[in-house]
Scaffold this motif. Structure first.
Motif, mmCIF file in Angstrom:
data_model
loop_
_atom_site.group_PDB
_atom_site.id
_atom_site.type_symbol
_atom_site.label_atom_id
_atom_site.label_comp_id
_atom_site.label_asym_id
_atom_site.label_seq_id
_atom_site.Cartn_x
_atom_site.Cartn_y
_atom_site.Cartn_z
ATOM 1 N N LEU A 116 37.000 -52.800 0.343
ATOM 2 C CA LEU A 116 35.577 -52.690 0.881
ATOM 3 C C LEU A 116 34.990 -52.732 1.507
ATOM 4 N N HIS A 117 35.109 -51.960 2.490
ATOM 5 C CA HIS A 117 35.230 -51.300 3.308
ATOM 6 C C HIS A 117 35.170 -50.116 3.313
ATOM 7 N N TYR A 118 35.100 -49.033 2.695
ATOM 8 C CA TYR A 118 35.000 -47.470 1.602
ATOM 9 C C TYR A 118 33.840 -47.841 1.087
ATOM 10 N N GLN A 119 33.084 -49.052 -0.037
ATOM 11 C CA GLN A 119 33.040 -49.071 -0.424
ATOM 12 C C GLN A 119 31.062 -49.417 -0.190
ATOM 13 N N ALA A 120 31.339 -50.285 0.860
ATOM 14 C CA ALA A 120 30.111 -50.370 1.772
ATOM 15 C C ALA A 120 29.606 -49.536 3.235
#
Length: 195
Positions: free
Chosen positions: A163-167
């Motif tokens: 999630l953090h990678y995508q955002a």
């Protein structure tokens, strides 16, 4: 003779008639969030925050003392979550955690998180660390409830990482496909047991 009931007196500055203190806090935290997103650490001055919030500078100073104190309060406010999920299955419970994380990454969330991580203050960083400790504790409780002995820190990383990678890295909104992939990876590790 009846015993007199002692009524606790609220601390100075914590309560005012009509909820003005709560309204001022909300306005100051909203202004702080907006300034952090727009300018990062550079915009964090008591006078600037007070002006943006429409609150007298002395009121802001009296409650928080420093911009770092306001930012720490904001970080703590963001970190507050509701009860540990109990949606019926391991995957459902972990999905609730992932969806809560995804909400923090929506809208201005990525810019806010990047600027919170860059804030050079131990109090702010302590609040951010507490946020992740609380997520690990939440995941540990879920794993225990479902009879899994996997490392909660590893499962939390697998749940939050995509999630953090995508955002934050890709600069893209978190998709439901990413949430589902994170939940599937976390469940696979949870089912495998200790690593």
């Amino acid at each position: 003779m009846k015993d007199a009931t002692v009524v606790p007196v609220p601390a100075v500055g914590t309560r005012r008639p009509g909820g003005r203190t709560a309204e001022n806090r909300k306005a100051v935290l909203a202004a702080t969030r907006a300034l952090l997103v727009e300018q990062g650490c550079a915009g964090m001055r008591i006078g600037v925050i007070a002006g943006r919030a429409g609150v007298h500078r002395s009121s802001v100073y009296r409650r928080w003392k420093t911009p770092a104190g306001i930012v720490a309060d904001l970080a703590d406010d963001i970190a507050t979550t509701s009860e540990i999920p109990d949606a019926g299955s391991l995957a459902s419970d972990l999905r609730v955690v992932a969806e809560r994380l995804a909400v923090n990454l929506a809208g201005d969330g990525p810019a806010l998180i990047k600027n919170l991580l860059a804030w050079p203050d131990a109090e702010v960083q302590a609040h951010l660390s507490k946020f992740w400790r609380d997520r690990q504790d939440e995941v540990a409780s879920i794993l225990l409830r479902h009879g899994c002995s996997a490392d909660a820190a590893v499962v939390t990383r697998l749940l939050a990482g995509p999630l953090h990678y995508q955002a934050l890295i890709e600069g893209q909104p978190v998709t439901s496909n990413t949430v589902e992939a994170a939940v599937a990876a976390a469940c696979a590790v949870a089912a495998a047991g200790p690593m």
